[in-house]
Scaffold this motif. Structure first.
Motif, PDB file in Angstrom:
ATOM      1  N   GLU A 375     -73.574  52.061 -57.029  1.00  0.00           N
ATOM      2  CA  GLU A 375     -74.352  51.971 -58.266  1.00  0.00           C
ATOM      3  C   GLU A 375     -73.695  52.736 -59.407  1.00  0.00           C
ATOM      4  O   GLU A 375     -73.124  53.805 -59.208  1.00  0.00           O
ATOM      5  N   GLY A 376     -73.837  52.185 -60.620  1.00  0.00           N
ATOM      6  CA  GLY A 376     -73.353  52.860 -61.824  1.00  0.00           C
ATOM      7  C   GLY A 376     -72.006  52.388 -62.331  1.00  0.00           C
ATOM      8  O   GLY A 376     -71.681  52.596 -63.502  1.00  0.00           O
ATOM      9  N   ALA A 377     -71.221  51.732 -61.485  1.00  0.00           N
ATOM     10  CA  ALA A 377     -69.892  51.297 -61.927  1.00  0.00           C
ATOM     11  C   ALA A 377     -69.982  50.292 -63.063  1.00  0.00           C
ATOM     12  O   ALA A 377     -69.172  50.322 -64.002  1.00  0.00           O
ATOM     13  N   ASP A 378     -70.942  49.388 -63.006  1.00  0.00           N
ATOM     14  CA  ASP A 378     -71.055  48.353 -64.044  1.00  0.00           C
ATOM     15  C   ASP A 378     -71.388  48.950 -65.398  1.00  0.00           C
ATOM     16  O   ASP A 378     -70.829  48.541 -66.423  1.00  0.00           O
ATOM     17  N   GLU A 379     -72.311  49.904 -65.411  1.00  0.00           N
ATOM     18  CA  GLU A 379     -72.701  50.528 -66.680  1.00  0.00           C
ATOM     19  C   GLU A 379     -71.578  51.388 -67.256  1.00  0.00           C
ATOM     20  O   GLU A 379     -71.389  51.441 -68.475  1.00  0.00           O
ATOM     21  N   LEU A 380     -70.810  52.043 -66.417  1.00  0.00           N
ATOM     22  CA  LEU A 380     -69.761  52.938 -66.906  1.00  0.00           C
ATOM     23  C   LEU A 380     -68.483  52.200 -67.279  1.00  0.00           C
ATOM     24  O   LEU A 380     -67.829  52.538 -68.282  1.00  0.00           O
ATOM     25  N   PHE A 381     -68.121  51.181 -66.496  1.00  0.00           N
ATOM     26  CA  PHE A 381     -66.815  50.539 -66.682  1.00  0.00           C
ATOM     27  C   PHE A 381     -66.899  49.132 -67.282  1.00  0.00           C
ATOM     28  O   PHE A 381     -65.873  48.512 -67.492  1.00  0.00           O
ATOM     29  N   GLY A 382     -68.104  48.652 -67.571  1.00  0.00           N
ATOM     30  CA  GLY A 382     -68.240  47.340 -68.212  1.00  0.00           C
ATOM     31  C   GLY A 382     -68.235  46.193 -67.228  1.00  0.00           C
ATOM     32  O   GLY A 382     -67.385  45.303 -67.329  1.00  0.00           O
ATOM     33  N   GLY A 383     -69.192  46.187 -66.287  1.00  0.00           N
ATOM     34  CA  GLY A 383     -69.139  45.220 -65.211  1.00  0.00           C
ATOM     35  C   GLY A 383     -70.054  44.024 -65.299  1.00  0.00           C
ATOM     36  O   GLY A 383     -69.906  43.088 -64.519  1.00  0.00           O
ATOM     37  N   SER A 505     -86.136  57.716 -45.061  1.00  0.00           N
ATOM     38  CA  SER A 505     -85.596  59.066 -44.852  1.00  0.00           C
ATOM     39  C   SER A 505     -84.073  59.058 -44.794  1.00  0.00           C
ATOM     40  O   SER A 505     -83.447  59.721 -43.965  1.00  0.00           O
ATOM     41  N   LEU A 506     -83.482  58.287 -45.688  1.00  0.00           N
ATOM     42  CA  LEU A 506     -82.026  58.147 -45.779  1.00  0.00           C
ATOM     43  C   LEU A 506     -81.582  58.616 -47.155  1.00  0.00           C
ATOM     44  O   LEU A 506     -82.154  58.206 -48.165  1.00  0.00           O
ATOM     45  N   GLU A 507     -80.571  59.473 -47.196  1.00  0.00           N
ATOM     46  CA  GLU A 507     -80.052  59.946 -48.485  1.00  0.00           C
ATOM     47  C   GLU A 507     -78.966  59.004 -48.985  1.00  0.00           C
ATOM     48  O   GLU A 507     -78.006  58.705 -48.273  1.00  0.00           O
ATOM     49  N   LEU A 508     -79.119  58.537 -50.235  1.00  0.00           N
ATOM     50  CA  LEU A 508     -78.119  57.673 -50.869  1.00  0.00           C
ATOM     51  C   LEU A 508     -77.412  58.442 -51.971  1.00  0.00           C
ATOM     52  O   LEU A 508     -78.059  59.052 -52.822  1.00  0.00           O
ATOM     53  N   ARG A 509     -76.083  58.407 -51.948  1.00  0.00           N
ATOM     54  CA  ARG A 509     -75.266  59.107 -52.938  1.00  0.00           C
ATOM     55  C   ARG A 509     -74.446  58.089 -53.731  1.00  0.00           C
ATOM     56  O   ARG A 509     -73.964  57.102 -53.164  1.00  0.00           O
ATOM     57  N   VAL A 510     -74.272  58.341 -55.012  1.00  0.00           N
ATOM     58  CA  VAL A 510     -73.632  57.372 -55.912  1.00  0.00           C
ATOM     59  C   VAL A 510     -72.453  58.028 -56.638  1.00  0.00           C
ATOM     60  O   VAL A 510     -72.595  58.559 -57.735  1.00  0.00           O
ATOM     61  N   PRO A 511     -71.253  57.980 -56.051  1.00  0.00           N
ATOM     62  CA  PRO A 511     -70.103  58.693 -56.622  1.00  0.00           C
ATOM     63  C   PRO A 511     -69.680  58.241 -58.013  1.00  0.00           C
ATOM     64  O   PRO A 511     -69.054  59.024 -58.745  1.00  0.00           O
ATOM     65  N   PHE A 512     -69.985  57.000 -58.408  1.00  0.00           N
ATOM     66  CA  PHE A 512     -69.629  56.588 -59.771  1.00  0.00           C
ATOM     67  C   PHE A 512     -70.432  57.363 -60.812  1.00  0.00           C
ATOM     68  O   PHE A 512     -69.935  57.622 -61.920  1.00  0.00           O
TER      69      PHE A 512
END
Length: 643
Positions: A375-383, A505-512
């Motif tokens: 998540e987040g790659a489209d908003e940051l890099f124009g996807g 009960s699962l942690e999701l991390r978004v490196p972008f």
């Protein structure tokens, strides 16, 4: 990942055992966010409740967490949802610069110490996802903050008896009578939801409950309303590429992503990765496997041909050397899970992709406790493909404004679906008029037909006008990205990511969505984001050595959901008719109009699938949270503390 709840009492009402018990009971409603360990702490002014999902420093770092400097060792009490990925570097700096002392090996103490020594500046030093509430016993105030992008949620409500904040709205509503805030439905928020497919921050569907916005903090004192301040405003400031030195900039993208993924892999439990058929999740998984050669990846699909990313994801997992797990969802499973899913959501979100996300999170939790995602790659890099629209409408920019308006009027009599009609209409509008994010389901005429309380002055510009004012002078794509950071990303993408994984009960991390990654992405010029033939141009170039070739230039699909087909036959259509015919939401939705839409869609007269889904999810939300006619069966699996 965890769930927090805090109640600051008004001066005339000190904390009692009864109040502590009420907060503890309400906290149990979000046990799914942290099944490993509950906790409470209180003094005369505040009570903190917590549910912990143990990820880092499992044996210690219990919450509510007490910390203070040597002269006042228990000055602060913290409840914290999220992860601070640079906590090791922060602890080292705080020790070196201030002689800070720590009793645990976790990231929670780094937040408190950073706030004590650096004040609100600490928020700009945190690399992570967070929503926290920090009680300062000396100042007599609760300090709350959310991460820059809004990855983790925080709701707030104030009444005569005090202010309550929490990770989930249902916990606040459980305390509504005790606190005394308004729980009536906000008609404007209903209209915003119907247009946007989500409720935009800071609104919720209840008038008395609001969200602390992304990149903001609040100070809450007994007897006073929260004082909210924004500490982060994203800015896109393009720096032109120097001819012949493009590779240097692509290497910069690669390096910052490698660093972000490395820090996002920090955990004392097993970390896996979601894997669709797209470039974003594949890049994250390919970088993650460098740190965990036994990486497990997960994807989902449907029992319908053409609505599955499974084959591509399997090929990607094989190419990077990951073990892969697939969950295929049937239409019957999809329908049966809807009440439970909407209960977990708190607020309606009309994105059907959250359903497969729920199922793959449930499957992943059998194997890991943490997953990475793209998540987040489209908003940051124009996807997003829609970001190419300014290029296709460029010719209209040269027309005088009156002529552009005339073109728009001339397009209205043309038959719907006629080639060129949409182009002429959208070309006649300014960017501010035509773009309010990825969700564009209802025209004003269609809204009038389904919303009895429709008001023309409640429009998307309530949400977008202040954001466009912040981006004056930017190129059109950067302005669209800015809109999406504050609307679609935090209203849809991150809500479904948080709620559907936390439901299991699962942690999701978004490196972008890392401040350092954003700093690099924000400097990309327009031509390195969007061309006439592709999106995320610079990111694709940067990832050429990392991502398998079959994914590198593949069109974005995500997890496609066949609701258009399923709303014409089978279990989902039966459920839809039952939902419409039994709905008690007639004050807010024209039931007869919705039934006509459903009939037309079933017979193939029109494709109303997105509009129907928006209204149906609202009806289900209303049935669960307002009239109580639907009672979801909420499973409460007991997970092991460590995986």
């Amino acid at each position: 990942m965890c769930g927090l709840l805090a109640l600051v009492c008004a001066p005339a009402r000190s904390v009692t055992d009864e109040i502590v018990g009420a907060v503890a009971d309400s906290s149990h409603l979000m046990r799914h966010r942290g099944p490993d360990e509950p906790g409470t702490w209180s003094n005369d002014d505040v009570v903190l409740g917590f549910n912990r999902l143990s990820i880092i420093d499992i044996a210690h770092s219990h919450q509510p967490l007490r910390w203070g400097p040597p002269e006042s060792p228990e000055r602060y009490a913290l409840v914290f949802n999220g992860e601070i990925y640079n906590y090791l570097e922060l602890r080292a700096a705080l020790r070196s610069d201030f002689g800070a002392e720590f009793a645990t090996e976790g990231d929670g103490e780094a937040i408190v110490a950073a706030y004590h020594y650096w004040g609100t500046e600490a928020l700009t030093r945190l690399r992570g996802m967070f929503a926290f509430a920090l009680w300062d016993t000396e100042a007599g105030e609760l300090f709350c903050a959310r991460d820059p992008f809004g990855i983790k949620p925080l709701f707030m409500a104030t009444g005569p008896a005090g202010t309550v904040v929490g990770s989930e709205k249902k916990c606040l509503l459980d305390l509504a009578d005790a606190v005394g805030f308004d729980t009536g439905i906000d008609g404007r928020a209903v209209q915003h939801y119907t247009v946007l497919q989500y409720v935009p921050e800071p609104e919720t569907l209840q008038r008395g409950v609001r969200r602390l916005e992304s990149g903001s903090y609040a100070r809450i004192r007994p007897g006073a309303a929260p004082e909210v301040t924004r500490y982060f405003v994203p800015r896109f400031s393009p720096v032109p590429f120097v001819s012949g030195r493009e590779k240097t900039r692509y290497d910069e993208i690669t390096a910052v992503l490698e660093d972000s993924v490395a820090k996002h892999m920090r955990a004392d439990v097993t970390v896996g990765a979601f894997l669709s058929g797209g470039i974003d999740s594949t890049a994250i998984a390919a970088l993650a496997i460098r740190h965990n050669p036994k990486l497990i990846t997960f994807t989902t699909g449907f029992e319908r041909e053409g609505f599955s990313e499974v084959d591509v994801a399997v090929a990607s997992a094989e190419a990077i050397g990951a073990r892969h797990v697939t969950k295929v969802v049937s239409q019957a499973e999809f329908v049966a899970a809807l009440p439970e899913i909407v209960w977990y959501l708190d607020e309606p979100v009309a994105d059907p992709a959250l359903v497969p996300l729920f199922f793959i999170a449930r499957e992943a939790r059998k194997h890991v406790k943490v997953v990475l995602s793209g998540e987040g790659a489209d908003e940051l890099f124009g996807g997003y493909t829609i970001y190419r629209e300014p290029l296709s409408l460029k010719a209209f920019d040269y027309l005088p404004r009156p002529l552009r308006r005339s073109v728009g009027k001339a397009s209205k009599p043309l038959p719907d679906g006629m080639r060129g009609k949409s182009l002429l209409h959208r070309g006649s509008l300014t960017l501010e008029e035509r773009y309010y994010g990825n969700a564009r389901s209802f025209s004003d005429a269609q809204l009038r037909a389904v919303l009895p309380g429709f008001r023309p002055d409640w429009t998307h510009t309530d949400v977008t006008a202040p954001l466009y004012a912040q981006s004056q002078g930017w190129d059109p794509v950067a302005r669209m990205q800015h809109i999406d950071l504050f609307t679609w990303l935090r209203g849809d993408i991150l809500v479904k990511a948080d709620k559907m994984t936390m439901a299991n009960s699962l942690e999701l991390r978004v490196p972008f969505l890392d401040p350092e990654v954003f700093a690099v992405a924000s400097r990309l010029p327009l031509e390195q984001k969007i061309t006439r033939t592709t999106t995320k141009y610079a990111l694709r170039r940067a990832l050429e050595p990392i991502v398998p070739a079959h994914v590198l230039h593949r069109a974005k699909l995500g997890f496609p959901v066949p609701i258009r087909h399923w709303l014409r036959s089978g279990e989902l259509l039966d459920w839809a008719y039952q939902m419409v015919d039994s709905s008690q939401a007639g004050e807010f939705v024209d039931i007869a109009a919705v039934r006509r839409m459903l009939d037309e869609h079933r017979m193939g007269v029109s494709d109303h699938s997105r509009r129907l889904w928006t209204v149906l999810i609202f009806m289900l939300w209303f049935a669960i949270f307002i009239d109580g006619s639907v009672t979801p069966s909420i499973s409460e699996p007991v997970y092991p503390v460590q995986l």
